[in-house]
Motif scaffolding. Structure first.
Motif, PDB file in Angstrom:
ATOM      1  N   GLU A 110      -7.755  -4.063   3.618  1.00  0.00           N
ATOM      2  CA  GLU A 110      -8.499  -2.969   3.517  1.00  0.00           C
ATOM      3  C   GLU A 110      -7.327  -1.588   2.953  1.00  0.00           C
ATOM      4  O   GLU A 110      -8.196  -1.384   1.522  1.00  0.00           O
ATOM      5  CB  GLU A 110      -8.762  -1.930   4.542  1.00  0.00           C
ATOM      6  N   ASP A 111      -6.201  -1.583   3.327  1.00  0.00           N
ATOM      7  CA  ASP A 111      -5.584  -0.287   1.583  1.00  0.00           C
ATOM      8  C   ASP A 111      -5.674  -2.149   0.667  1.00  0.00           C
ATOM      9  O   ASP A 111      -4.863  -1.088  -0.063  1.00  0.00           O
ATOM     10  CB  ASP A 111      -4.676  -0.471   3.044  1.00  0.00           C
ATOM     11  N   LEU A 112      -5.158  -3.300   0.890  1.00  0.00           N
ATOM     12  CA  LEU A 112      -4.303  -3.755   0.018  1.00  0.00           C
ATOM     13  C   LEU A 112      -5.429  -3.450  -1.566  1.00  0.00           C
ATOM     14  O   LEU A 112      -5.238  -3.010  -2.657  1.00  0.00           O
ATOM     15  CB  LEU A 112      -4.134  -5.048   0.299  1.00  0.00           C
ATOM     16  N   GLU A 113      -7.473  -3.994  -1.011  1.00  0.00           N
ATOM     17  CA  GLU A 113      -8.421  -3.721  -2.201  1.00  0.00           C
ATOM     18  C   GLU A 113      -8.201  -2.281  -2.445  1.00  0.00           C
ATOM     19  O   GLU A 113      -8.243  -2.786  -3.853  1.00  0.00           O
ATOM     20  CB  GLU A 113      -9.784  -3.933  -1.162  1.00  0.00           C
ATOM     21  N   PHE A 114      -8.106  -1.506  -1.637  1.00  0.00           N
ATOM     22  CA  PHE A 114      -7.783  -0.542  -2.003  1.00  0.00           C
ATOM     23  C   PHE A 114      -6.964   0.312  -2.636  1.00  0.00           C
ATOM     24  O   PHE A 114      -7.174   0.666  -4.921  1.00  0.00           O
ATOM     25  CB  PHE A 114      -8.001   1.450  -1.403  1.00  0.00           C
ATOM     26  N   ILE A 115      -5.094  -0.001  -2.860  1.00  0.00           N
ATOM     27  CA  ILE A 115      -4.534  -0.047  -3.751  1.00  0.00           C
ATOM     28  C   ILE A 115      -4.936  -0.311  -4.671  1.00  0.00           C
ATOM     29  O   ILE A 115      -4.237  -0.157  -5.888  1.00  0.00           O
ATOM     30  CB  ILE A 115      -3.063  -0.157  -2.316  1.00  0.00           C
ATOM     31  N   LEU A 116      -4.642  -2.019  -5.343  1.00  0.00           N
ATOM     32  CA  LEU A 116      -5.363  -2.927  -6.231  1.00  0.00           C
ATOM     33  C   LEU A 116      -6.605  -2.569  -7.294  1.00  0.00           C
ATOM     34  O   LEU A 116      -5.418  -2.466  -8.290  1.00  0.00           O
ATOM     35  CB  LEU A 116      -4.959  -3.901  -5.778  1.00  0.00           C
ATOM     36  N   LYS A 117      -7.169  -1.114  -7.398  1.00  0.00           N
ATOM     37  CA  LYS A 117      -8.375  -0.893  -7.926  1.00  0.00           C
ATOM     38  C   LYS A 117      -7.241   0.008  -8.137  1.00  0.00           C
ATOM     39  O   LYS A 117      -7.680   0.817  -9.240  1.00  0.00           O
ATOM     40  CB  LYS A 117      -8.909  -0.057  -6.998  1.00  0.00           C
ATOM     41  N   ARG A 118      -6.514   1.030  -8.132  1.00  0.00           N
ATOM     42  CA  ARG A 118      -6.220   2.738  -7.679  1.00  0.00           C
ATOM     43  C   ARG A 118      -4.910   2.749  -8.729  1.00  0.00           C
ATOM     44  O   ARG A 118      -4.854   3.131  -9.597  1.00  0.00           O
ATOM     45  CB  ARG A 118      -5.935   3.117  -6.177  1.00  0.00           C
ATOM     46  N   ASN A 119      -3.598   1.087  -7.985  1.00  0.00           N
ATOM     47  CA  ASN A 119      -2.450   1.879  -8.544  1.00  0.00           C
ATOM     48  C   ASN A 119      -1.993   0.591  -9.897  1.00  0.00           C
ATOM     49  O   ASN A 119      -3.128  -0.703  -9.385  1.00  0.00           O
ATOM     50  CB  ASN A 119      -1.343   1.816  -7.766  1.00  0.00           C
ATOM     51  N   THR A 120      -1.505   1.048 -10.686  1.00  0.00           N
ATOM     52  CA  THR A 120      -0.968  -0.449 -11.315  1.00  0.00           C
ATOM     53  C   THR A 120       0.646  -0.823 -11.037  1.00  0.00           C
ATOM     54  O   THR A 120       0.760  -2.354 -11.743  1.00  0.00           O
ATOM     55  CB  THR A 120      -0.865   0.510 -12.659  1.00  0.00           C
ATOM     56  N   ARG A 121       1.266  -0.027 -10.245  1.00  0.00           N
ATOM     57  CA  ARG A 121       2.158  -0.711  -9.795  1.00  0.00           C
ATOM     58  C   ARG A 121       2.092  -0.645  -8.980  1.00  0.00           C
ATOM     59  O   ARG A 121       2.589   0.015  -7.358  1.00  0.00           O
ATOM     60  CB  ARG A 121       3.543   0.324  -9.966  1.00  0.00           C
ATOM     61  N   VAL A 122       1.924  -2.417  -8.144  1.00  0.00           N
ATOM     62  CA  VAL A 122       2.081  -2.806  -6.682  1.00  0.00           C
ATOM     63  C   VAL A 122       2.548  -3.591  -6.045  1.00  0.00           C
ATOM     64  O   VAL A 122       3.128  -4.315  -6.733  1.00  0.00           O
ATOM     65  CB  VAL A 122       0.293  -2.899  -6.160  1.00  0.00           C
ATOM     66  N   LEU A 123       3.105  -2.986  -4.819  1.00  0.00           N
ATOM     67  CA  LEU A 123       4.181  -4.135  -4.771  1.00  0.00           C
ATOM     68  C   LEU A 123       3.010  -5.127  -3.439  1.00  0.00           C
ATOM     69  O   LEU A 123       3.302  -3.843  -2.317  1.00  0.00           O
ATOM     70  CB  LEU A 123       5.729  -4.169  -4.406  1.00  0.00           C
ATOM     71  N   VAL A 124       2.788  -6.183  -3.537  1.00  0.00           N
ATOM     72  CA  VAL A 124       2.787  -6.994  -2.364  1.00  0.00           C
ATOM     73  C   VAL A 124       3.077  -7.675  -1.322  1.00  0.00           C
ATOM     74  O   VAL A 124       3.429  -7.927  -1.859  1.00  0.00           O
ATOM     75  CB  VAL A 124       1.671  -7.351  -2.669  1.00  0.00           C
TER      76      VAL A 124
END
Length: 141
Positions: A82-96
């Motif tokens: 849930e958070d991963l989907e939201f963050i990937l839509k919102r942020n360009t700098r993401v560490l998965v």
């Protein structure tokens, strides 16, 4: 001989399984301290004479490999769908991350980012990740 270099970053994360407030989307002012070990350069006339390595070069590695990947970014666990989907839509700098992005995990991740980028004969011996001024994790490989 050992030397250490510190950098600071601002980052967000969440720990979805946590029993308390850490399960919320939130941020930290992270302080990262890398400690390296090696012989002191004794070669007369070498610009590194008297040093294990130049602090600037250690900083450059830390900035490129940690700061530029996570500063003003977000660390999110791959299983936190849930958070991963939201963050990937919102942020360009993401560490998965492969594990929940705790201070312990981030210290281990940062250690891996630096260890193979040091000069010959210089070894990373410890990576300290301050999540807050009073809480930190040490990883020494």
């Amino acid at each position: 001989m050992q030397i250490s270099r510190k950098i600071e970053i601002d980052y967000g994360h969440t720990l979805p399984n946590h029993y308390s407030f850490c399960n919320q989307l939130h941020g930290h002012r992270g302080v990262i301290v890398a400690t390296v070990e090696g012989p002191v350069v004794a070669e007369t006339g070498d610009s590194r004479e008297g040093m294990v390595m130049d602090f600037k070069f250690l900083k450059d590695i830390m900035v490129e490999r940690i700061h530029n990947k996570l500063d003003h970014g977000f660390a999110v666990w791959k299983d936190d769908h849930e958070d991963l989907e939201f963050i990937l839509k919102r942020n360009t700098r993401v560490l998965v991350t492969d594990e929940p992005p705790t201070a312990e995990f981030l210290a281990k991740w940062a250690f891996g980012q630096i260890k193979n980028h040091l000069p010959e004969a210089v070894t990373l011996t410890n990576l300290r990740w301050y999540e807050t001024p009073n809480n930190w994790a040490d990883f020494n490989g």
